[in-house]
Each structure stands twice: as structure tokens, then as C-alpha cells.
Design a protein around this motif. Structure first.
Motif: not given
Length: 195
Positions: A108, A115-116, A119, A127
Motif C-alpha cells: 500500500f 493507495d488509489k 491499486n 507496484k
């Protein structure tokens, strides 16, 4: 002429074997064995557990230890300390993918906007590749609880209701902050609960 054909055949077989190995490893979702109690400690250059407060460990609140670049300048000032599985501050973050059980990991950002944005990437590998896009980096997190019998369960198992929370005696977590595809800090936290 026959020797050249045999040599070409061997080279093709070796290349095919390499492709098959890489393909098989690429499909793995589990990096290694499940987490153990030893994963929630740091170790010195000869493998001894480090418990005392010294060097670049900073005590933030009771139970927390941070092992990082203290001045955030990119110049590490820390002894040769590492996790049980051999992760050092400054290592490539991709090393975590091979040494830790990624099906037990969470990843995260440091706020809702991060976070948005994070994702939009499906895998932890993606990531990591985009970790430079986040001012404070991203975090790869492993958390466990220990029950009265000494068995470890992941935080995910607790969230899914698979653990009797009244039997939990200890909580631990290990988090890696990742910036620009490198391990920027290692945070360890352990707390014994009083029941």
C-alpha cells in the motif's frame, strides 16, 4: 558435419530448458516458506539477533524498531544488519519477491491518494516498478499473530475470521518501504498482548 549438428542440437536443448525454467518461475506466486517468528527480528553480519537499541535503530513507540537511511539523503549510515532472509537496506526491492511468501504480503501507499494510484497495478512486482512515482514510496507489509500454542497466522487469516482472537498472545509485523525500486527502510514491530 555431424559434430556441428549435435552441437547445435545441444544448444537448442539448453535454450529450451532455460525458457522452460524462466516460464515456470514466472508463474510462481509463493516466494518461499511461510513466515516464522525469526522473520520479525534483525540480524548482524554473523547472524546474531539484534535486540538492543543501537546504531540506526530508532525507537518510535514501544515495540517499534526502524532500520533505514536515517538522514533520508540516500547515504546509508547503518551497520551490516539484515532480516533473517537476507534483506538489507539499499537492496533491490525485487529480492523480496523471491525471499518472502508474497501471497502473505500486502502492499500500500502512505495515504488514500497513493493507495488509489497504487491499486491500478495488479502485482506487487508492478507496484515496485512504479515505486518512484510516490513521494514517500510504497510499503510491502507482512503481519502475523501468534496464538497460545505458538502457531502463527497471517493478518489476512485473522481478517477472514479463521483465528480465535481471544487466543492471540502476540502480534508482529515486518514492513519494507520501497522507493525507486530499492529497500529504503525496514520496520519491525512486535507486541505481546496481555489477556
Amino acid at each position: 558435419k555431424g559434430g556441428l549438428f549435435v552441437m547445435k542440437k545441444k544448444i537448442v536443448c539448453i535454450l529450451l530448458a532455460c525458457v522452460l525454467c524462466v516460464t515456470a518461475l514466472g508463474g510462481c506466486t509463493r516466494g518461499s516458506a511461510s513466515l516464522t517468528k525469526e522473520d520479525f527480528y534483525t540480524y548482524d553480519e554473523v547472524g546474531n539477533v539484534i535486540e538492543e537499541e543501537s546504531g540506526s535503530f530508532r525507537k518510535m513507540i514501544e515495540g517499534w524498531k526502524v532500520y533505514d537511511y536515517p538522514d533520508y539523503s540516500g547515504n546509508p549510515n547503518y551497520p551490516d544488519w539484515h532480516t533473517k532472509r537476507g534483506i538489507y537496506v539499499g537492496d533491490s526491492a525485487y529480492k523480496i519477491l523471491f525471499l518472502y511468501p508474497m501471497d502473505e504480503a500486502e502492499c500500500f501507499g502512505y495515504d488514500q491518494n497513493d493507495d488509489k494510484k497504487l491499486n491500478q497495478y495488479d502485482t506487487i512486482s508492478e507496484k515496485i516498478r512504479h515505486s518512484g512515482e510516490f513521494a514517500r514510496g510504497i510499503e510491502i507489509f507482512f503481519g502475523v499473530v501468534e496464538d497460545k500454542e505458538g502457531k502463527l497466522f497471517t493478518y489476512k487469516e485473522v481478517e477472514e475470521g479463521l483465528v480465535d482472537e481471544t487466543n492471540i498472545v502476540r502480534k508482529s509485523y515486518l514492513a519494507f518501504t520501497i522507493k525507486d525500486k530499492k529497500v529504503y527502510s525496514i520496520v519491525l514491530w512486535r507486541r505481546t498482548l496481555s489477556n
